[in-house]
Design a protein around this motif. Structure first.
Motif, mmCIF file in Angstrom:
data_model
loop_
_atom_site.group_PDB
_atom_site.id
_atom_site.type_symbol
_atom_site.label_atom_id
_atom_site.label_comp_id
_atom_site.label_asym_id
_atom_site.label_seq_id
_atom_site.Cartn_x
_atom_site.Cartn_y
_atom_site.Cartn_z
ATOM 1 N N ILE A 76 -28.728 -17.275 10.376
ATOM 2 C CA ILE A 76 -28.107 -18.590 10.486
ATOM 3 C C ILE A 76 -29.116 -19.648 10.076
ATOM 4 N N SER A 77 -28.665 -20.575 9.248
ATOM 5 C CA SER A 77 -29.486 -21.719 8.839
ATOM 6 C C SER A 77 -28.539 -22.852 8.454
ATOM 7 N N PHE A 78 -29.112 -23.959 7.998
ATOM 8 C CA PHE A 78 -28.301 -25.109 7.619
ATOM 9 C C PHE A 78 -28.694 -25.578 6.223
ATOM 10 N N THR A 79 -27.699 -26.068 5.475
ATOM 11 C CA THR A 79 -27.960 -26.596 4.141
ATOM 12 C C THR A 79 -28.421 -28.044 4.255
ATOM 13 N N SER A 80 -28.781 -28.642 3.115
ATOM 14 C CA SER A 80 -29.196 -30.049 3.118
ATOM 15 C C SER A 80 -28.042 -30.981 3.466
ATOM 16 N N ASN A 81 -26.793 -30.494 3.336
ATOM 17 C CA ASN A 81 -25.605 -31.283 3.715
ATOM 18 C C ASN A 81 -25.162 -31.011 5.143
ATOM 19 N N ASN A 82 -26.028 -30.370 5.932
ATOM 20 C CA ASN A 82 -25.742 -30.017 7.324
ATOM 21 C C ASN A 82 -24.566 -29.058 7.479
ATOM 22 N N GLU A 83 -24.348 -28.203 6.493
ATOM 23 C CA GLU A 83 -23.364 -27.144 6.627
ATOM 24 C C GLU A 83 -24.034 -25.938 7.270
ATOM 25 N N LEU A 84 -23.285 -25.249 8.113
ATOM 26 C CA LEU A 84 -23.768 -24.017 8.715
ATOM 27 C C LEU A 84 -23.707 -22.915 7.659
ATOM 28 N N LYS A 85 -24.825 -22.236 7.448
ATOM 29 C CA LYS A 85 -24.914 -21.154 6.463
ATOM 30 C C LYS A 85 -25.099 -19.851 7.231
ATOM 31 N N VAL A 86 -24.150 -18.939 7.075
ATOM 32 C CA VAL A 86 -24.167 -17.656 7.772
ATOM 33 C C VAL A 86 -24.300 -16.556 6.724
ATOM 34 N N THR A 87 -25.369 -15.761 6.813
ATOM 35 C CA THR A 87 -25.618 -14.688 5.857
ATOM 36 C C THR A 87 -25.666 -13.360 6.598
ATOM 37 N N TYR A 88 -25.000 -12.354 6.040
ATOM 38 C CA TYR A 88 -24.964 -11.029 6.662
ATOM 39 C C TYR A 88 -24.837 -9.967 5.577
ATOM 40 N N ASP A 89 -25.219 -8.730 5.920
ATOM 41 C CA ASP A 89 -25.080 -7.589 5.013
ATOM 42 C C ASP A 89 -23.711 -6.965 5.231
ATOM 43 N N ASP A 90 -22.957 -6.857 4.160
ATOM 44 C CA ASP A 90 -21.633 -6.252 4.195
ATOM 45 C C ASP A 90 -21.677 -4.991 3.340
ATOM 46 N N VAL A 91 -20.577 -4.270 3.231
ATOM 47 C CA VAL A 91 -20.540 -3.052 2.418
ATOM 48 C C VAL A 91 -20.766 -3.360 0.932
ATOM 49 N N ILE A 92 -20.511 -4.596 0.516
ATOM 50 C CA ILE A 92 -20.719 -4.970 -0.887
ATOM 51 C C ILE A 92 -22.071 -5.633 -1.117
ATOM 52 N N GLY A 93 -22.869 -5.783 -0.095
ATOM 53 C CA GLY A 93 -24.184 -6.414 -0.215
ATOM 54 C C GLY A 93 -24.287 -7.639 0.676
ATOM 55 N N LYS A 94 -25.256 -8.502 0.364
ATOM 56 C CA LYS A 94 -25.436 -9.738 1.148
ATOM 57 C C LYS A 94 -24.285 -10.703 0.867
ATOM 58 N N THR A 95 -23.721 -11.239 1.943
ATOM 59 C CA THR A 95 -22.623 -12.190 1.833
ATOM 60 C C THR A 95 -23.003 -13.450 2.596
ATOM 61 N N THR A 96 -22.659 -14.609 2.032
ATOM 62 C CA THR A 96 -22.953 -15.884 2.671
ATOM 63 C C THR A 96 -21.663 -16.685 2.810
ATOM 64 N N GLU A 97 -21.472 -17.258 3.979
ATOM 65 C CA GLU A 97 -20.321 -18.127 4.261
ATOM 66 C C GLU A 97 -20.853 -19.471 4.731
ATOM 67 N N TYR A 98 -20.094 -20.537 4.447
ATOM 68 C CA TYR A 98 -20.486 -21.899 4.827
ATOM 69 C C TYR A 98 -19.400 -22.520 5.701
ATOM 70 N N TYR A 99 -19.832 -23.323 6.684
ATOM 71 C CA TYR A 99 -18.909 -23.983 7.606
ATOM 72 C C TYR A 99 -19.303 -25.444 7.763
ATOM 73 N N GLN A 100 -18.310 -26.315 7.700
ATOM 74 C CA GLN A 100 -18.520 -27.743 7.927
ATOM 75 C C GLN A 100 -18.565 -27.997 9.425
ATOM 76 N N GLY A 101 -19.472 -28.832 9.842
ATOM 77 C CA GLY A 101 -19.586 -29.180 11.250
ATOM 78 C C GLY A 101 -20.478 -30.384 11.414
ATOM 79 N N LYS A 102 -20.860 -30.649 12.652
ATOM 80 C CA LYS A 102 -21.756 -31.781 12.895
ATOM 81 C C LYS A 102 -22.671 -31.473 14.076
ATOM 82 N N PHE A 103 -23.826 -32.115 14.029
ATOM 83 C CA PHE A 103 -24.795 -31.993 15.108
ATOM 84 C C PHE A 103 -24.468 -33.000 16.198
ATOM 85 N N SER A 104 -24.672 -32.585 17.435
ATOM 86 C CA SER A 104 -24.456 -33.450 18.584
ATOM 87 C C SER A 104 -25.794 -33.970 19.082
ATOM 88 N N LYS A 105 -25.779 -35.110 19.705
ATOM 89 C CA LYS A 105 -26.993 -35.643 20.321
ATOM 90 C C LYS A 105 -27.433 -34.792 21.507
#
Length: 177
Positions: A76-105
């Motif tokens: 798990i990491s975040f992009t420069s646009n504050n999107e959540l970046k989720v990377t995992y190994d699947d049967v086809i190789g490394k897969t990455t998914e992105y999610y829009q969200g926001k940080f809370s105080k």
């Protein structure tokens, strides 16, 4: 007179039927999360905290709505646009998914997998309403465990007939070594 009585009974019924699911982690136990965060975690939760007695442990991929995906660990990491970046190994190789969200105080990152709220008329939904919310809050505790706070609410009503349910569970994931 009848309109006032009906309105008063409706408001009292709404207040008595509404339930809270206040699972809270004390602020002293959280270390928070920010846009610079990067980490890899074991995909299966080792602990959960639930008010609605969730039936089983879950994994990160299922919680973020990637059902039937299998992986031992998730990065798990975040992009420069504050999107959540989720990377995992699947049967086809490394897969990455992105999610829009926001940080809370308060130190968590919040994403909505589903967020539908229809009310007729708006605010005072006496005639019709339909709610379908699935929200995740992601944070870290002092032990560097990833905490995913999963909240759902589904329901609706047509005039006085109503049905639905809600629940909230916190899942804890250990970091890989």
């Amino acid at each position: 007179m009848q309109t006032r009585t009906f309105f008063f009974i409706s408001i009292i019924s709404f207040l008595l039927i509404s339930c809270g699911t206040g699972l809270k982690i004390p602020q002293e136990q959280l270390s928070g999360i920010n846009s610079n965060f990067k980490g890899t975690f074991i995909n299966i939760s080792h602990k959960k905290n639930s008010k609605n007695k969730a039936s089983s442990d879950s994994d990160i991929l299922t919680l973020i709505n990637l059902k039937n995906k299998k992986s031992d660990s998730v990065s798990i990491s975040f992009t420069s646009n504050n999107e959540l970046k989720v990377t995992y190994d699947d049967v086809i190789g490394k897969t990455t998914e992105y999610y829009q969200g926001k940080f809370s105080k308060k130190g968590y990152y919040e994403i909505f997998i589903r967020k539908k709220n229809i009310q007729i008329p708006p605010v005072l939904h006496l005639l019709y309403s339909k709610i379908d919310i699935y929200r995740l809050r992601i944070s870290l505790n002092k032990e560097k465990e990833l905490i995913i706070d999963s909240y759902y609410k589904r329901g609706g009503n047509v005039f006085l007939l109503a049905a639905g349910g809600s629940g909230r569970t916190q899942y804890y994931f250990k970091a890989t070594k």
